[in-house]
Design an enzyme around this catalytic site. Structure first.
Site, mmCIF file in Angstrom:
data_model
loop_
_atom_site.group_PDB
_atom_site.id
_atom_site.type_symbol
_atom_site.label_atom_id
_atom_site.label_comp_id
_atom_site.label_asym_id
_atom_site.label_seq_id
_atom_site.Cartn_x
_atom_site.Cartn_y
_atom_site.Cartn_z
ATOM 1 N N ARG A 1 1.015 -1.695 0.310
ATOM 2 C CA ARG A 1 0.454 -0.092 0.093
ATOM 3 C C ARG A 1 0.540 1.282 -0.109
ATOM 4 O O ARG A 1 0.601 2.695 -0.556
ATOM 5 C CB ARG A 1 -1.218 0.020 1.076
ATOM 6 C CG ARG A 1 -1.646 -1.486 1.207
ATOM 7 C CD ARG A 1 -2.661 -1.002 2.280
ATOM 8 N NE ARG A 1 -3.805 0.020 1.996
ATOM 9 C CZ ARG A 1 -3.757 1.158 2.360
ATOM 10 N NH1 ARG A 1 -2.724 0.960 3.760
ATOM 11 N NH2 ARG A 1 -4.529 1.831 3.148
ATOM 12 N N CYS B 1 14.484 -5.828 -5.101
ATOM 13 C CA CYS B 1 14.846 -4.397 -5.846
ATOM 14 C C CYS B 1 14.095 -3.198 -6.950
ATOM 15 O O CYS B 1 13.864 -4.088 -7.990
ATOM 16 C CB CYS B 1 15.597 -5.433 -7.110
ATOM 17 S SG CYS B 1 16.937 -6.007 -6.307
ATOM 18 N N GLU B 2 13.345 -2.672 -6.261
ATOM 19 C CA GLU B 2 12.704 -1.648 -7.019
ATOM 20 C C GLU B 2 12.945 -0.677 -6.222
ATOM 21 O O GLU B 2 13.201 -0.522 -4.143
ATOM 22 C CB GLU B 2 11.313 -1.986 -6.853
ATOM 23 C CG GLU B 2 10.488 -3.577 -7.882
ATOM 24 C CD GLU B 2 10.657 -2.922 -9.129
ATOM 25 O OE1 GLU B 2 10.689 -2.349 -9.038
ATOM 26 O OE2 GLU B 2 11.295 -3.367 -9.687
ATOM 27 N N TYR C 1 -5.751 -4.862 2.635
ATOM 28 C CA TYR C 1 -5.091 -4.856 1.258
ATOM 29 C C TYR C 1 -4.004 -5.005 0.871
ATOM 30 O O TYR C 1 -2.963 -4.157 1.122
ATOM 31 C CB TYR C 1 -5.839 -3.290 1.269
ATOM 32 C CG TYR C 1 -6.908 -3.418 0.732
ATOM 33 C CD1 TYR C 1 -8.216 -4.059 -0.129
ATOM 34 C CD2 TYR C 1 -8.096 -2.550 1.341
ATOM 35 C CE1 TYR C 1 -8.833 -3.836 -1.168
ATOM 36 C CE2 TYR C 1 -9.053 -2.613 1.202
ATOM 37 C CZ TYR C 1 -9.568 -3.547 -0.082
ATOM 38 O OH TYR C 1 -11.361 -3.249 -0.654
HETATM 39 C C1 LIG Z 1 -13.793 -2.560 -2.142
HETATM 40 C C2 LIG Z 1 -15.313 -2.612 -2.143
HETATM 41 C C3 LIG Z 1 -16.050 -2.791 -0.841
HETATM 42 C C4 LIG Z 1 -14.834 -2.398 0.281
HETATM 43 O O1 LIG Z 1 -14.058 -1.420 0.462
HETATM 44 P P1 LIG Z 1 -13.306 -0.773 1.639
HETATM 45 O O2 LIG Z 1 -12.972 0.866 1.196
HETATM 46 O O3 LIG Z 1 -12.125 -1.902 1.952
HETATM 47 O O4 LIG Z 1 -14.350 -0.469 2.705
HETATM 48 C C5 LIG Z 1 -17.107 -2.516 -0.751
HETATM 49 N N1 LIG Z 1 -18.435 -2.570 -2.144
HETATM 50 C C6 LIG Z 1 -17.501 -3.412 -2.442
HETATM 51 C C7 LIG Z 1 -18.123 -3.160 -3.813
HETATM 52 C C8 LIG Z 1 -16.377 -2.923 -3.530
HETATM 53 O O5 LIG Z 1 -15.988 -3.425 -4.330
#
Ligand SMILES: *Cc1c(COP(=O)(O)O)cnc(C)c1O
Length: 385
Positions: A280, A312-313, A341
């Site tokens: 992230r 290596c980035e 994530y």
């Molecule tokens: C990714 C996603 C979420 C969750 O999003 P967050 O930011 O992790 O809360 C909810 N609904 C849909 C349709 C998504 O694709």
């Protein structure tokens, strides 16, 4: 750390997951609602089982996520009966809800008996074979585009089942977040345009044997208060779809310091974890707080460091310009808010195999909830070739 792992690992708090769920449940009191956990944020099977036991539904973006949800015991066909329509939301920030988009849709929706599935399938590129599985399992499906609608109709015919659909509306609001995670503005690849709404309403109506419209779905920032008013005033059922906010703050990535160096202008703490385990910061410039696990020696000099991995980035960093005491080699270093994530986006780049996961249970004991991937796992992909 020595007792647990010699490599980077994720460490979760199971009680914190429970508390996050309860905060949503309390905020939604008095509303007919389902908390649909967005599996893509973190797909650890043990975490899914725990969330399912707490009472979560599942929000899915692929056929394999649906298979995993079934494996974790989510039952899409376990309907809770309701007699009205629903609205699904993703909560991003704190923007006022745009109401005008809903008027047309609500005028169209009938107050027919609809049974509410606890699983919802989303996405702008859903594959026909995955839609067939969703149709067979009775999962609710979002309509994202013209071709998506065609595929859903085809899937309904192949499965021999009528599919309950929600229209994915693009409300064109600016949630003021990083462009990569903004999904509800008009440049986004998600959802249908407002001008096309009537076309979609007619198209659904034209397929009475394949489709049944049960609601609207939109990704936009809305405060819970605004949503509460909308849901109560229109007597809706609400599906709320948290991912990050249920799981992000329940976890940290635990690393070990390999060494400290300087290039003359910048100081670096080099750790064994990297963008492969946690992308992230590199991908969206996300800030994740970093701390040393053990107190630094009292004479340790505090400096400004970039915390980087061995990959290596140049983008391989976990944090930039962090004020930290100079750590000893092999000191532990944690990256916070690593529950969402992070593991679900981990790769094996540089053959850094995906790390193991643990959680702290209610009684304070630590349990493994996923094995770390090994070199042997990698070599197995070439067996018999
Ligand atoms: C990714 C996603 C979420 C969750 O999003 P967050 O930011 O992790 O809360 C909810 N609904 C849909 C349709 C998504 O694709």
């Amino acid at each position: 750390m020595e007792n647990v792992e010699k490599r980077p690992f994720y460490l979760y708090s199971k009680p914190q997951i429970t508390r996050n769920f309860e905060a949503y449940r309390d905020a939604l009191e008095g509303l007919r609602s389902i908390i649909g956990y967005a599996i893509k944020a973190n797909n650890n099977l043990k975490i899914l089982e725990h969330l399912r036991q707490l009472g979560c539904g599942a929000v899915l973006v692929s056929g394999n996520e649906l298979r995993l949800a079934l494996h974790a015991g989510f039952d899409p066909a376990r309907y809770s009966y309701m007699d009205l329509l629903m609205l699904a939301f993703r909560v991003i920030g704190k923007i006022g809800v745009t109401d005008e988009l809903s008027v047309k849709l609500f005028a169209y929706l009938t107050q027919a008996n609809v049974s509410m599935s606890r699983c919802i399938f989303n996405g702008n590129g859903k594959l026909l074979e995955d839609l067939v599985l969703a149709a067979q399992e009775g999962v609710f499906v979002n309509v994202d585009s013209e071709f998506d609608l065609e595929n859903i109709v085809a899937a309904a015919r192949i499965a021999g089942k009528k599919v309950n659909v929600l229209l994915r509306i693009n409300p064109d609001v600016d949630p003021q977040v990083h462009p990569y995670v903004a999904t509800g503005n008009k440049n986004s690849k998600f959802g249908i345009r407002n001008e096309k709404l009537q076309w979609f309403l007619d198209a659904v109506k034209a397929h009475p044997n394949e489709l049944k419209l049960v609601g609207a779905h939109c990704h936009l920032g809305s405060t819970i208060t605004k949503v509460r008013e909308l849901v109560l005033s229109r007597n809706l059922n609400l599906i709320i779809e948290p991912g990050r906010s249920l799981i992000a703050n329940t976890c940290c990535l635990v690393n070990r310091v390999t060494g400290v160096k300087t290039n003359g202008t910048k100081n670096f703490i080099v750790i064994d974890g990297s963008m492969a385990e946690l992308i992230r910061p590199s991908l969206y410039g996300a800030y994740q707080h970093i701390e040393l696990v053990s107190p630094a020696p009292t004479n340790a000099e505090v400096s400004t460091f970039d915390v980087v991995g061995p990959v290596c980035e140049s983008a391989d960093f976990l944090g930039k310009d962090r004020e930290l005491p100079t750590p000893a080699e092999r000191a532990g270093l944690v990256v916070h808010d690593a529950g969402a994530y992070c593991m679900s986006m981990a790769s094996t780049y540089n053959l850094k195999m995906r790390p193991p996961e643990y959680w702290v249970e209610e009684d304070g004991s630590v349990a493994k909830i996923r094995h770390g991937e090994t070199f042997e796992d990698h070599i197995r992909f070439f067996d018999g070739l």
